[in-house]
Design a protein around this motif. Sequence first.
Motif, PDB file in Angstrom:
ATOM      1  N   THR A  83       5.394  -0.927  10.746  1.00  0.00           N
ATOM      2  CA  THR A  83       5.384  -2.024   9.507  1.00  0.00           C
ATOM      3  C   THR A  83       4.632  -1.258   8.545  1.00  0.00           C
ATOM      4  N   LEU A  84       4.972  -1.827   7.319  1.00  0.00           N
ATOM      5  CA  LEU A  84       4.415  -1.449   6.055  1.00  0.00           C
ATOM      6  C   LEU A  84       3.686  -2.580   5.384  1.00  0.00           C
ATOM      7  N   GLY A  85       2.380  -2.206   4.888  1.00  0.00           N
ATOM      8  CA  GLY A  85       1.761  -3.438   4.018  1.00  0.00           C
ATOM      9  C   GLY A  85       2.155  -3.480   2.790  1.00  0.00           C
ATOM     10  N   PRO A  86       1.766  -4.246   2.115  1.00  0.00           N
ATOM     11  CA  PRO A  86       2.080  -4.523   0.652  1.00  0.00           C
ATOM     12  C   PRO A  86       1.710  -3.617  -0.461  1.00  0.00           C
ATOM     13  N   ASP A  87       0.688  -2.856  -0.077  1.00  0.00           N
ATOM     14  CA  ASP A  87       0.241  -1.641  -0.765  1.00  0.00           C
ATOM     15  C   ASP A  87       0.956  -0.407  -0.785  1.00  0.00           C
ATOM     16  N   HIS A  88       1.725  -0.416   0.547  1.00  0.00           N
ATOM     17  CA  HIS A  88       2.644   0.824   0.600  1.00  0.00           C
ATOM     18  C   HIS A  88       3.719   0.817  -0.374  1.00  0.00           C
ATOM     19  N   PRO A  89       4.142   2.200  -0.877  1.00  0.00           N
ATOM     20  CA  PRO A  89       5.185   2.170  -1.995  1.00  0.00           C
ATOM     21  C   PRO A  89       6.567   1.810  -1.506  1.00  0.00           C
ATOM     22  N   ASP A  90       6.683   1.928  -0.269  1.00  0.00           N
ATOM     23  CA  ASP A  90       7.937   1.490   0.347  1.00  0.00           C
ATOM     24  C   ASP A  90       8.057   0.102   1.001  1.00  0.00           C
ATOM     25  N   TYR A  91       7.014  -0.692   0.726  1.00  0.00           N
ATOM     26  CA  TYR A  91       7.070  -2.099   1.259  1.00  0.00           C
ATOM     27  C   TYR A  91       8.194  -2.839   0.825  1.00  0.00           C
ATOM     28  N   VAL A  92       8.667  -2.863  -0.234  1.00  0.00           N
ATOM     29  CA  VAL A  92       9.662  -3.723  -0.661  1.00  0.00           C
ATOM     30  C   VAL A  92      10.999  -3.317   0.159  1.00  0.00           C
ATOM     31  N   ASP A  93      11.190  -2.043   0.246  1.00  0.00           N
ATOM     32  CA  ASP A  93      12.259  -1.644   1.018  1.00  0.00           C
ATOM     33  C   ASP A  93      12.101  -1.980   2.314  1.00  0.00           C
ATOM     34  N   PHE A 156      10.188   5.652   9.933  1.00  0.00           N
ATOM     35  CA  PHE A 156      10.642   5.075  11.137  1.00  0.00           C
ATOM     36  C   PHE A 156       9.995   3.736  10.974  1.00  0.00           C
ATOM     37  N   THR A 157      10.772   2.630  10.874  1.00  0.00           N
ATOM     38  CA  THR A 157       9.857   1.296  11.120  1.00  0.00           C
ATOM     39  C   THR A 157      10.624   0.199  11.727  1.00  0.00           C
TER      40      THR A 157
END
Length: 213
Positions: A83-93, A156-157
Amino acid sequence: MLTIHHLGKSQSERIVWLCEELGLTYELKHYVRDPVTALAPPELVALHPLGTAPVISDGDLLLAESGAIVEYIIAKYGDGRLTLGPDHPDYVDYIFWWHYANGNFQPNMGRNMILRRLNVPADNPIAARLNGRLAGAFALIEKRLGNAPFLAGESFTAADIMTFFSLTTMRYFMPFDLTSYPSILTYLQRIAGREAYQRAMQKGDPGMPLLLT
């Protein structure tokens, strides 16, 4: 003990795969589709009011819906993985493709599957419109995978786990030619090379040819 109630050739493959990616200990209970209706058997229907797979049990908890199950398992057992958190640059994707899988893409496949089973002519206005939407959905994924190795970007997520079923096993129910989508075909091979995916499919649907081309 986490138990996965798994129906062959269904979206519950996502849950088996997720658990393999995370290295979790789980019990896998197999169910076979009714030979006449191809629907879930009564013993699976009896587990949850939805009457569909996947369903998991975890202690006293009983949960259906693959997206909800994936989110639950990642939150409880993932330790920040996949998973990616809201601070990650790819979060919206990440959140877009996560929700696109069952919010748009899989329903699109399902609607077109029903039209085909009803033998609705391709020139029917509704059929033509839905076929166009499906082609557009594949084109959107193709464009994304032409620019990134995975749907969320470089990593990969769970968004990939959510989407992969519709690109592969769902085509048993809704055939779709991927010849014109080279980036998707490359992606299928990339994902299929993951050991966790291979283990999951062997455990969940042993002997089933994987639709990777």
